[in-house]
Motif scaffolding. Structure first.
Motif, PDB file in Angstrom:
ATOM      1  N   ILE A   1      -9.655  18.486  18.030  1.00  9.22           N
ATOM      2  CA  ILE A   1      -9.031  17.361  18.733  1.00  9.22           C
ATOM      3  C   ILE A   1     -10.058  16.284  19.047  1.00  9.22           C
ATOM      4  N   ALA A   2     -11.297  16.690  19.402  1.00  6.15           N
ATOM      5  CA  ALA A   2     -12.336  15.697  19.684  1.00  6.15           C
ATOM      6  C   ALA A   2     -12.677  14.890  18.435  1.00  6.15           C
ATOM      7  N   ALA A   3     -12.715  15.563  17.282  1.00  7.27           N
ATOM      8  CA  ALA A   3     -13.009  14.865  16.026  1.00  7.27           C
ATOM      9  C   ALA A   3     -11.930  13.841  15.708  1.00  7.27           C
ATOM     10  N   SER A   4     -10.663  14.220  15.877  1.00  2.00           N
ATOM     11  CA  SER A   4      -9.585  13.292  15.553  1.00  2.00           C
ATOM     12  C   SER A   4      -9.514  12.143  16.558  1.00  2.00           C
ATOM     13  N   LYS A   5      -9.704  12.438  17.837  1.00  2.00           N
ATOM     14  CA  LYS A   5      -9.665  11.359  18.835  1.00  2.00           C
ATOM     15  C   LYS A   5     -10.889  10.454  18.705  1.00  2.00           C
ATOM     16  N   GLY A   6     -12.021  11.009  18.221  1.00  2.00           N
ATOM     17  CA  GLY A   6     -13.151  10.147  17.894  1.00  2.00           C
ATOM     18  C   GLY A   6     -12.765   9.125  16.834  1.00  2.00           C
ATOM     19  N   GLY A   7     -11.921   9.550  15.900  1.00  2.00           N
ATOM     20  CA  GLY A   7     -11.402   8.626  14.901  1.00  2.00           C
ATOM     21  C   GLY A   7     -10.544   7.544  15.512  1.00  2.00           C
ATOM     22  N   VAL A   8      -9.742   7.906  16.509  1.00  2.00           N
ATOM     23  CA  VAL A   8      -8.920   6.922  17.217  1.00  2.00           C
ATOM     24  C   VAL A   8      -9.812   5.874  17.881  1.00  2.00           C
ATOM     25  N   GLU A   9     -10.888   6.335  18.517  1.00  2.00           N
ATOM     26  CA  GLU A   9     -11.774   5.400  19.213  1.00  2.00           C
ATOM     27  C   GLU A   9     -12.471   4.467  18.224  1.00  2.00           C
ATOM     28  N   GLY A  10     -12.855   4.988  17.071  1.00  2.00           N
ATOM     29  CA  GLY A  10     -13.430   4.131  16.041  1.00  2.00           C
ATOM     30  C   GLY A  10     -12.433   3.101  15.537  1.00  2.00           C
ATOM     31  N   LEU A  11     -11.182   3.516  15.414  1.00  2.00           N
ATOM     32  CA  LEU A  11     -10.122   2.602  14.981  1.00  2.00           C
ATOM     33  C   LEU A  11      -9.945   1.467  15.984  1.00  2.00           C
ATOM     34  N   VAL A  12      -9.979   1.795  17.263  1.00  2.00           N
ATOM     35  CA  VAL A  12      -9.825   0.780  18.302  1.00  2.00           C
ATOM     36  C   VAL A  12     -10.946  -0.253  18.223  1.00  2.00           C
ATOM     37  N   LYS A  13     -12.179   0.217  18.065  1.00  2.00           N
ATOM     38  CA  LYS A  13     -13.309  -0.708  17.993  1.00  2.00           C
ATOM     39  C   LYS A  13     -13.210  -1.605  16.758  1.00  2.00           C
ATOM     40  N   SER A  14     -12.923  -1.009  15.612  1.00  2.00           N
ATOM     41  CA  SER A  14     -12.877  -1.765  14.368  1.00  2.00           C
ATOM     42  C   SER A  14     -11.736  -2.774  14.362  1.00  2.00           C
ATOM     43  N   LEU A  15     -10.536  -2.318  14.740  1.00  2.00           N
ATOM     44  CA  LEU A  15      -9.390  -3.224  14.733  1.00  2.00           C
ATOM     45  C   LEU A  15      -9.478  -4.261  15.841  1.00  2.00           C
ATOM     46  N   GLY A  16     -10.131  -3.905  16.954  1.00  2.00           N
ATOM     47  CA  GLY A  16     -10.335  -4.904  17.998  1.00  2.00           C
ATOM     48  C   GLY A  16     -11.066  -6.116  17.448  1.00  2.00           C
ATOM     49  N   ALA A  17     -12.087  -5.868  16.619  1.00  2.00           N
ATOM     50  CA  ALA A  17     -12.833  -6.960  16.000  1.00  2.00           C
ATOM     51  C   ALA A  17     -12.014  -7.650  14.910  1.00  2.00           C
ATOM     52  N   GLU A  18     -11.346  -6.855  14.093  1.00  2.00           N
ATOM     53  CA  GLU A  18     -10.615  -7.414  12.954  1.00  2.00           C
ATOM     54  C   GLU A  18      -9.437  -8.278  13.375  1.00  2.00           C
ATOM     55  N   LEU A  19      -8.735  -7.866  14.417  1.00  2.00           N
ATOM     56  CA  LEU A  19      -7.498  -8.554  14.811  1.00  2.00           C
ATOM     57  C   LEU A  19      -7.722  -9.651  15.842  1.00  2.00           C
ATOM     58  N   ALA A  20      -8.933  -9.737  16.405  1.00  2.00           N
ATOM     59  CA  ALA A  20      -9.222 -10.810  17.359  1.00  2.00           C
ATOM     60  C   ALA A  20      -9.170 -12.168  16.644  1.00  2.00           C
ATOM     61  N   PRO A  21      -8.694 -13.212  17.302  1.00  2.00           N
ATOM     62  CA  PRO A  21      -8.228 -13.229  18.693  1.00  2.00           C
ATOM     63  C   PRO A  21      -6.721 -13.046  18.858  1.00  2.00           C
ATOM     64  N   SER A  22      -6.015 -12.736  17.765  1.00  2.00           N
ATOM     65  CA  SER A  22      -4.554 -12.802  17.847  1.00  2.00           C
ATOM     66  C   SER A  22      -3.915 -11.567  18.463  1.00  2.00           C
ATOM     67  N   ILE A  23      -4.500 -10.364  18.215  1.00  2.00           N
ATOM     68  CA  ILE A  23      -3.893  -9.126  18.715  1.00  2.00           C
ATOM     69  C   ILE A  23      -4.966  -8.297  19.400  1.00  2.00           C
ATOM     70  N   ARG A  24      -4.693  -7.871  20.626  1.00  2.00           N
ATOM     71  CA  ARG A  24      -5.611  -6.988  21.343  1.00  2.00           C
ATOM     72  C   ARG A  24      -5.270  -5.529  21.037  1.00  2.00           C
ATOM     73  N   ILE A  25      -6.283  -4.671  21.068  1.00  2.00           N
ATOM     74  CA  ILE A  25      -6.043  -3.228  20.920  1.00  2.00           C
ATOM     75  C   ILE A  25      -6.996  -2.471  21.831  1.00  2.00           C
ATOM     76  N   ASN A  26      -6.462  -1.517  22.563  1.00  2.00           N
ATOM     77  CA  ASN A  26      -7.240  -0.691  23.479  1.00  2.00           C
ATOM     78  C   ASN A  26      -6.732   0.748  23.415  1.00  2.00           C
ATOM     79  N   ALA A  27      -7.455   1.628  24.083  1.00  2.00           N
ATOM     80  CA  ALA A  27      -7.026   3.025  24.171  1.00  2.00           C
ATOM     81  C   ALA A  27      -7.285   3.554  25.570  1.00  2.00           C
ATOM     82  N   ILE A  28      -6.512   4.551  25.940  1.00  2.00           N
ATOM     83  CA  ILE A  28      -6.725   5.310  27.164  1.00  2.00           C
ATOM     84  C   ILE A  28      -7.168   6.709  26.768  1.00  2.00           C
ATOM     85  N   ALA A  29      -8.201   7.209  27.449  1.00  2.00           N
ATOM     86  CA  ALA A  29      -8.700   8.568  27.207  1.00  2.00           C
ATOM     87  C   ALA A  29      -8.485   9.386  28.478  1.00  2.00           C
TER      88      ALA A  29
END
Length: 227
Positions: free
Chosen positions: A131-159
């Protein structure tokens, strides 16, 4: 009135989010089972995220992806299939959903995406490898897409840490286990779904317009403090 696509709103944290949103938002719930609630602002689509075609939706302002897993085993007992299954539900399901509805979000009002990680992605915990490995993937997705989709769409996660839901029922199955988990957290508590839902609603709201690419640890102190 804004429209929220909520994946996994029939149970647990997703259901708490649904109940808090449905009075003020159009909520489109996608899950394998229908929520018990009914409301004129609620539309439900029965769908297995991994195996079915996602429903056609005409407009959306926010996307919240709640499905997750708690698969706790020693590494010697975890199969490659376990890792694949956890990765599929936590990461690939989120990717599939984002790709499907991204064109709608681009046309939405103050659009944002919210995903879910776990404190186990930051805090080394026995038996949490998959589960830690897969959720680590989620966190990487948030960081990458946060940069890619800025400034039009925000993305965050709750842990979140342990939350009182059906998914965590075997961790809270008796008074001794509840007492042990409570004692492990510096704030001497664990989470309710409603607490997590309140954070979720804040993060998709205009009050969080300056926040993107962040992972918020709702940890009751277990990651942040050593007491």
């Amino acid at each position: 009135m804004k429209t929220v696509i909520l994946v996994g709103g029939s149970k647990g944290i997703g259901n708490a989010i649904l109940n808090k949103l449905v009075g003020t938002h159009q909520v489109i719930n996608i899950s394998r089972t229908a929520p018990a609630e009914s409301h004129h602002n609620l539309t439900h689509h029965t769908c297995d995220i991994l195996n079915d075609e996602l429903p056609v939706i005409n407009n959306a302002d926010q996307l919240i992806y709640c499905p997750g897993s708690i698969n706790l085993k020693p590494i010697s007992k975890l199969s490659l299939e376990d890792f694949k299954n956890d990765f599929e539900i936590n990461v690939l399901g989120a990717v599939k959903t984002i790709q499907q509805y991204l064109p709608l979000l681009k046309d939405g009002q103050n659009p944002s995406i919210l995903l879910f990680s776990t404190v186990a992605a930051k805090l080394g915990m026995p038996y949490h490898a998959s589960i830690a490995a897969s959720k680590g993937g989620v966190e990487g997705l948030v960081k990458s897409l946060g940069a890619e989709l800025a400034p039009s769409i925000r993305i965050n996660a709750i842990a979140p840490t342990v939350t009182n839901t059906d998914l965590a029922a075997r961790l809270l199955r008796n008074e001794k286990m509840i007492a042990n988990i409570t004692e492990r957290h510096p704030l001497k508590k664990f989470l309710s779904p409603e607490e997590v839902a309140d954070m979720a609603i804040f993060l998709i709201s205009e009050n969080a317009n300056s926040i993107s690419g962040q992972v918020f640890e709702m940890d009751c102190g277990i990651v942040s403090f050593k007491i």
